[in-house]
Write an enzyme that holds these catalytic residues in place. Structure first.
Site, mmCIF file in Angstrom:
data_model
loop_
_atom_site.group_PDB
_atom_site.id
_atom_site.type_symbol
_atom_site.label_atom_id
_atom_site.label_comp_id
_atom_site.label_asym_id
_atom_site.label_seq_id
_atom_site.Cartn_x
_atom_site.Cartn_y
_atom_site.Cartn_z
ATOM 1 N N LYS A 10 0.837 -1.213 0.000
ATOM 2 C CA LYS A 10 0.000 0.000 0.000
ATOM 3 C C LYS A 10 0.870 1.262 0.000
ATOM 4 O O LYS A 10 0.695 2.159 -0.827
ATOM 5 C CB LYS A 10 -0.937 0.023 1.233
ATOM 6 C CG LYS A 10 -1.861 -1.181 1.331
ATOM 7 C CD LYS A 10 -2.790 -1.106 2.520
ATOM 8 C CE LYS A 10 -2.129 -1.248 3.867
ATOM 9 N NZ LYS A 10 -1.543 -2.593 4.136
ATOM 10 N N ARG A 86 -10.620 0.300 8.141
ATOM 11 C CA ARG A 86 -10.242 -1.104 8.317
ATOM 12 C C ARG A 86 -11.285 -1.899 9.059
ATOM 13 O O ARG A 86 -11.042 -3.045 9.438
ATOM 14 C CB ARG A 86 -8.956 -1.194 9.129
ATOM 15 C CG ARG A 86 -7.753 -1.018 8.280
ATOM 16 C CD ARG A 86 -6.513 -1.380 9.050
ATOM 17 N NE ARG A 86 -5.483 -0.516 8.563
ATOM 18 C CZ ARG A 86 -4.224 -0.882 8.422
ATOM 19 N NH1 ARG A 86 -3.822 -2.067 8.772
ATOM 20 N NH2 ARG A 86 -3.353 -0.026 7.948
ATOM 21 N N ARG A 150 10.611 -0.918 11.430
ATOM 22 C CA ARG A 150 9.430 -0.666 12.267
ATOM 23 C C ARG A 150 9.346 -1.655 13.422
ATOM 24 O O ARG A 150 9.694 -2.821 13.254
ATOM 25 C CB ARG A 150 8.172 -0.787 11.402
ATOM 26 C CG ARG A 150 7.619 0.555 10.987
ATOM 27 C CD ARG A 150 6.556 0.439 9.961
ATOM 28 N NE ARG A 150 5.446 -0.428 10.336
ATOM 29 C CZ ARG A 150 4.375 -0.614 9.583
ATOM 30 N NH1 ARG A 150 4.284 0.029 8.433
ATOM 31 N NH2 ARG A 150 3.394 -1.406 9.960
ATOM 32 N N ARG A 161 -1.096 -9.262 12.787
ATOM 33 C CA ARG A 161 -1.739 -8.230 11.937
ATOM 34 C C ARG A 161 -2.577 -8.881 10.836
ATOM 35 O O ARG A 161 -3.661 -8.398 10.487
ATOM 36 C CB ARG A 161 -0.677 -7.311 11.330
ATOM 37 C CG ARG A 161 -0.281 -6.184 12.276
ATOM 38 C CD ARG A 161 1.150 -5.744 12.102
ATOM 39 N NE ARG A 161 1.468 -5.169 10.818
ATOM 40 C CZ ARG A 161 2.717 -5.081 10.347
ATOM 41 N NH1 ARG A 161 3.729 -5.505 11.046
ATOM 42 N NH2 ARG A 161 2.938 -4.527 9.169
HETATM 43 P P1 AP5 Z 1 4.729 -1.500 1.953
HETATM 44 O O1 AP5 Z 1 4.426 -0.681 0.754
HETATM 45 O O2 AP5 Z 1 5.414 -0.834 3.099
HETATM 46 O O3 AP5 Z 1 3.424 -2.303 2.430
HETATM 47 P P2 AP5 Z 1 2.109 -1.805 3.195
HETATM 48 O O4 AP5 Z 1 0.940 -2.499 2.580
HETATM 49 O O5 AP5 Z 1 2.074 -0.304 3.264
HETATM 50 O O6 AP5 Z 1 2.406 -2.489 4.591
HETATM 51 P P3 AP5 Z 1 2.149 -2.055 6.094
HETATM 52 O O7 AP5 Z 1 2.911 -3.058 6.916
HETATM 53 O O8 AP5 Z 1 2.466 -0.606 6.311
HETATM 54 O O9 AP5 Z 1 0.664 -2.329 6.292
HETATM 55 P P4 AP5 Z 1 -0.040 -2.547 7.641
HETATM 56 O O10 AP5 Z 1 -1.434 -2.435 7.247
HETATM 57 O O11 AP5 Z 1 0.362 -3.785 8.361
HETATM 58 O O12 AP5 Z 1 0.577 -1.390 8.560
HETATM 59 P P5 AP5 Z 1 0.081 0.075 8.903
HETATM 60 O O13 AP5 Z 1 1.256 0.925 9.101
HETATM 61 O O14 AP5 Z 1 -0.955 0.545 7.968
HETATM 62 O O15 AP5 Z 1 5.627 -2.747 1.448
HETATM 63 C C1 AP5 Z 1 6.125 -3.701 2.352
HETATM 64 C C2 AP5 Z 1 7.536 -4.156 1.897
HETATM 65 O O16 AP5 Z 1 7.426 -4.848 0.650
HETATM 66 C C3 AP5 Z 1 8.511 -2.981 1.635
HETATM 67 O O17 AP5 Z 1 9.792 -3.370 2.041
HETATM 68 C C4 AP5 Z 1 8.460 -2.767 0.112
HETATM 69 O O18 AP5 Z 1 9.681 -2.264 -0.399
HETATM 70 C C5 AP5 Z 1 8.178 -4.184 -0.374
HETATM 71 N N1 AP5 Z 1 7.348 -4.202 -1.584
HETATM 72 C C6 AP5 Z 1 6.228 -3.442 -1.827
HETATM 73 N N2 AP5 Z 1 5.707 -3.740 -3.029
HETATM 74 C C7 AP5 Z 1 6.497 -4.732 -3.550
HETATM 75 C C8 AP5 Z 1 6.458 -5.469 -4.780
HETATM 76 N N3 AP5 Z 1 5.486 -5.272 -5.681
HETATM 77 N N4 AP5 Z 1 7.421 -6.420 -4.967
HETATM 78 C C9 AP5 Z 1 8.402 -6.643 -4.038
HETATM 79 N N5 AP5 Z 1 8.488 -5.970 -2.863
HETATM 80 C C10 AP5 Z 1 7.535 -5.023 -2.617
HETATM 81 O O19 AP5 Z 1 -0.622 -0.206 10.314
HETATM 82 C C11 AP5 Z 1 0.156 -0.579 11.437
HETATM 83 C C12 AP5 Z 1 -0.752 -0.766 12.639
HETATM 84 O O20 AP5 Z 1 -1.425 0.467 12.943
HETATM 85 C C13 AP5 Z 1 -1.890 -1.783 12.467
HETATM 86 O O21 AP5 Z 1 -1.434 -3.101 12.748
HETATM 87 C C14 AP5 Z 1 -2.901 -1.285 13.497
HETATM 88 O O22 AP5 Z 1 -2.519 -1.663 14.812
HETATM 89 C C15 AP5 Z 1 -2.748 0.235 13.391
HETATM 90 N N6 AP5 Z 1 -3.702 0.796 12.395
HETATM 91 C C16 AP5 Z 1 -3.403 1.212 11.140
HETATM 92 N N7 AP5 Z 1 -4.529 1.632 10.514
HETATM 93 C C17 AP5 Z 1 -5.548 1.481 11.403
HETATM 94 C C18 AP5 Z 1 -6.936 1.715 11.339
HETATM 95 N N8 AP5 Z 1 -7.547 2.171 10.224
HETATM 96 N N9 AP5 Z 1 -7.676 1.436 12.437
HETATM 97 C C19 AP5 Z 1 -7.100 0.967 13.577
HETATM 98 N N10 AP5 Z 1 -5.788 0.689 13.689
HETATM 99 C C20 AP5 Z 1 -5.012 0.950 12.612
#
Ligand code: AP5
Length: 216
Positions: A10, A86, A150, A161
């Protein structure tokens, strides 16, 4: 809006979308990490939930995202919501506030790929850019030396997650059925972006046609 499992790409796609379409990128996870870094009570409470891969309670996250969506830059340029809503309650509240997406992008990636993406992810604290040690390595030694990881990027935590994601995703998708596009997120980041870019281009062309016919 862009949605998908943890590490489905994402944030990576948002960097590319923002660069081409100049939208305001609003990532719920980033807003929460900023709150944690500020040392506030809300930040401390949020971290307790993030540590165990659970959703942060609505009373913390809902207003945070709403306020960011209402800021003038989001209103003027348009917004790109990453990782929000979410849950059914977040989606319902967002609709109630009058925020509707033109497109809901769902990144689909097989689970075995996600763990490898999480453990190899690194972030540049200076530029905010997302890297991966194997798939998107840093361009220079200087960047490599300052990369951070992270606190929730471990195999154990990504499984928690993922569990939370599976519990909630169906109810969110049901709310946005008419605007969803499913994108194969398992290919290279450029190939993923090509699918999204094509959908966004089509959307803008349709919008231009509608405006054109309304004027005529
Ligand atoms: P990346 O682009 O960083 O992936 P992402 O989908 O953004 O992953 P996140 O881990 O950030 O998602 P998440 O939902 O778990 O965490 P968030 O911070 O939102 O890519 C990942 C890796 O893969 C990178 O190294 C990249 O280089 C590589 N990559 C990407 N595309 C690729 C490709 N095509 N091929 C090869 N490699 C690739 O949330 C964290 C926490 O916050 C949650 O667990 C929750 O506790 C809280 N939270 C967040 N949002 C909410 C909400 N709406 N409500 C309540 N709690 C929330």
């Amino acid at each position: 809006m862009i949605s998908g499992a943890p590490a489905s790409g994402k944030g990576t796609q948002c960097e590319l979308i923002k660069k081409k379409y100049d939208l305001v990128h609003i990532a719920a996870g980033d807003l929460l990490r900023t709150e944690i870094a500020s040392g506030s009570d809300n930040g401390k409470r949020a971290k307790e939930h993030m540590d165990i891969g659970q959703l942060v309670p609505d009373e913390i996250v809902v207003m945070m995202v709403k306020e960011r969506l209402m800021q003038p830059d989001s209103q003027d340029k348009g917004w790109l919501l990453d990782g929000y809503p979410r849950s059914l309650s977040q989606a319902t509240k967002l609709q109630g506030y009058g925020f509707h997406p033109d497109l809901f992008i769902l990144l689909e990636v097989p689970e075995e790929i996600l763990v490898e993406r999480v453990v190899g992810r690194r972030l540049d604290p200076v530029t905010g850019k997302i890297y991966h040690l194997k798939y998107s390595p840093p361009e220079t030694e200087e960047i490599a030396a300052r990369l951070t990881q992270r606190f929730d990027d471990t195999e154990e935590k990504v499984k928690l997650r993922l569990h939370t994601h599976h519990q909630n995703v169906a109810s969110v998708l049901a709310m946005f059925e008419d605007t969803i596009i499913k994108v194969d997120g398992s290919v290279s980041k450029e190939a993923v972006f090509a699918q999204i870019d094509s959908a966004l281009t089509k959307l803008l062309e349709q919008r231009a046609e509608k405006i054109g016919s309304a004027i005529a």
